[in-house]
Scaffold this active site. Structure first.
Site, PDB file in Angstrom:
ATOM      1  N   HIS A   3      37.328  28.114  52.474  1.00 29.49           N
ATOM      2  CA  HIS A   3      36.296  29.141  52.293  1.00 29.49           C
ATOM      3  C   HIS A   3      35.127  28.935  53.253  1.00 29.49           C
ATOM      4  O   HIS A   3      34.057  29.491  53.046  1.00 29.49           O
ATOM      5  CB  HIS A   3      35.756  29.110  50.862  1.00 29.49           C
ATOM      6  CG  HIS A   3      36.813  29.242  49.813  1.00 29.49           C
ATOM      7  ND1 HIS A   3      37.700  30.293  49.785  1.00 29.49           N
ATOM      8  CD2 HIS A   3      37.129  28.448  48.759  1.00 29.49           C
ATOM      9  CE1 HIS A   3      38.512  30.141  48.744  1.00 29.49           C
ATOM     10  NE2 HIS A   3      38.203  29.038  48.119  1.00 29.49           N
ATOM     11  N   LYS A   6      31.050  27.253  41.251  1.00 27.41           N
ATOM     12  CA  LYS A   6      31.707  28.548  41.090  1.00 27.41           C
ATOM     13  C   LYS A   6      32.578  28.524  39.837  1.00 27.41           C
ATOM     14  O   LYS A   6      33.194  27.499  39.521  1.00 27.41           O
ATOM     15  CB  LYS A   6      32.570  28.878  42.314  1.00 27.41           C
ATOM     16  CG  LYS A   6      31.785  28.917  43.624  1.00 27.41           C
ATOM     17  CD  LYS A   6      32.617  29.429  44.779  1.00 27.41           C
ATOM     18  CE  LYS A   6      33.885  28.663  45.034  1.00 27.41           C
ATOM     19  NZ  LYS A   6      33.653  27.227  45.322  1.00 27.41           N
ATOM     20  N   HIS A  45      40.866  33.327  46.541  1.00 27.55           N
ATOM     21  CA  HIS A  45      42.087  32.532  46.711  1.00 27.55           C
ATOM     22  C   HIS A  45      43.313  33.427  46.792  1.00 27.55           C
ATOM     23  O   HIS A  45      44.441  32.948  46.720  1.00 27.55           O
ATOM     24  CB  HIS A  45      42.263  31.569  45.533  1.00 27.55           C
ATOM     25  CG  HIS A  45      41.093  30.688  45.285  1.00 27.55           C
ATOM     26  ND1 HIS A  45      40.105  30.995  44.367  1.00 27.55           N
ATOM     27  CD2 HIS A  45      40.737  29.507  45.828  1.00 27.55           C
ATOM     28  CE1 HIS A  45      39.194  30.041  44.361  1.00 27.55           C
ATOM     29  NE2 HIS A  45      39.548  29.134  45.247  1.00 27.55           N
TER      30      HIS A  45
END
Length: 329
Positions: free
Chosen positions: A56, A104, A215
């Protein structure tokens, strides 16, 4: 699968070593366990730590530096970091004012950060980011996912921490920013996790995934490709339905690329989103466009809206100096 890789098993270590070589004035990379800290440890401030699976970038390692994070814990690709990484990072950066974890909302991330927190010998607190309005639950989360809005939380709270604010004050601001931030993404292609060697999902040439996760998790629906304005209208409608902003509100509009979308197209999305917000009598007074919370080579983007107030705006504007975000210093 075509990727610049020597050995899948060494990919993360080699990438982190390259990151340090490129930014050794800003960061220090620690291996075994893997974590990244500022090159120089600040004193007498709340230490901010985040982390998550790799893939990411620049989240989270690219946001280690003045005005943002003190440390970041990268897991393997799309895999949560382990408690020993978080514990080692916390012990390296804590300077007497406690540690704030910014996490997160993914089950593995939350569980492992909680395990690390239980072992800390000093004061600590946690902010859980949950800005994704696409789904309430998924196989990856309990509740809403934390996505690109995490960058805004890290920036705003990072600024507050630099002022010497208390742990309780930093947590309160982080929770407030999260509550005033909403995001939703769309994918045109899948990504390929190096260890898997094949795309996470398949999309036909004329299909998109609306509400996709970072994802490659399923979104709200799969549908036919449409003009950009129509796609943005669906994203913005979902975001505003969640935030319910009052007319006249000032907002930060962020268009985040997943890596495989050219900047030219991201600005097309920003243009459409800004027009829609203005039609709703909202004032776009701050902006951010680029690849900040990515998904390997996925083509797609997310839109994030944060409702500003004087406190959030002040700390968003405050100086920041990291590998991926810098202004005012």
């Amino acid at each position: 699968m075509k990727k610049f890789i020597n050995d899948v098993d060494n990919l993360l270590a080699e990438s982190l070593s390259g990151f340090q070589a490129a930014h050794r004035d800003l960061v220090k990379v620690h291996l075994d366990p893997n974590f990244v800290t500022r090159a120089e440890k600040p004193k007498n401030k709340v230490a901010l730590i985040s982390g998550g699976g790799s893939g990411h970038e620049p989240l989270h390692t690219g946001f280690v530096g003045y005005g943002m994070l003190d440390a970041a814990c990268p897991g393997h690709v799309f895999t949560s970091p382990t408690p020993d990484q978080m514990l080692a990072a916390a012990e390296a950066v804590e300077s007497g004012q406690g540690v704030l974890f910014i996490v997160k909302n993914y089950a593995g991330d939350v569980m492992n950060f909680e395990m690390a927190a239980e072992m800390l010998p000093f004061e600590h607190a946690t902010v859980i980011t949950s800005d994704d309005v696409a789904v309430e639950n998924s196989t990856y989360t309990t509740g809403r996912r934390g996505v690109a809005g995490t960058v805004i939380v890290e920036k705003v709270v990072g600024s507050l921490a630099e002022t010497g604010a208390s742990l309780a004050e930093c947590k309160a601001l982080g929770d407030k920013v999260n509550s005033r931030t909403a995001s939703m993404g769309v994918a045109l292609t899948s990504c390929t996790v190096p260890a898997a060697g094949r795309p996470t999902f398949e999309l036909a040439e004329d299909e998109l995934e609306m509400g996709v996760g970072i994802h490659g998790e399923p979104g709200r629906r799969r549908e036919k490709l449409r003009p950009a304005d129509e796609i943005v209208a669906d994203l913005v409608t979902a975001i505003l339905h969640d935030l319910k902003p009052a007319p006249g509100s000032e907002v930060l509009l962020m268009v985040n690329g997943f890596t495989g979308t050219p900047l030219m197209e991201l600005y097309v999305l920003f243009n459409a989103a800004a027009k829609l917000l203005e039609q709703q009598e909202l004032k776009v007074v701050r902006s951010l466009v680029g690849d900040y919370t990515t998904s390997l080579e996925m083509a797609g983007a997310s839109i994030t809206v944060c409702l500003l107030d004087d406190e959030i705006r002040k700390h968003w504007d405050a100086p920041v100096h990291t590998a991926a975000l810098r202004w005012g210093r």
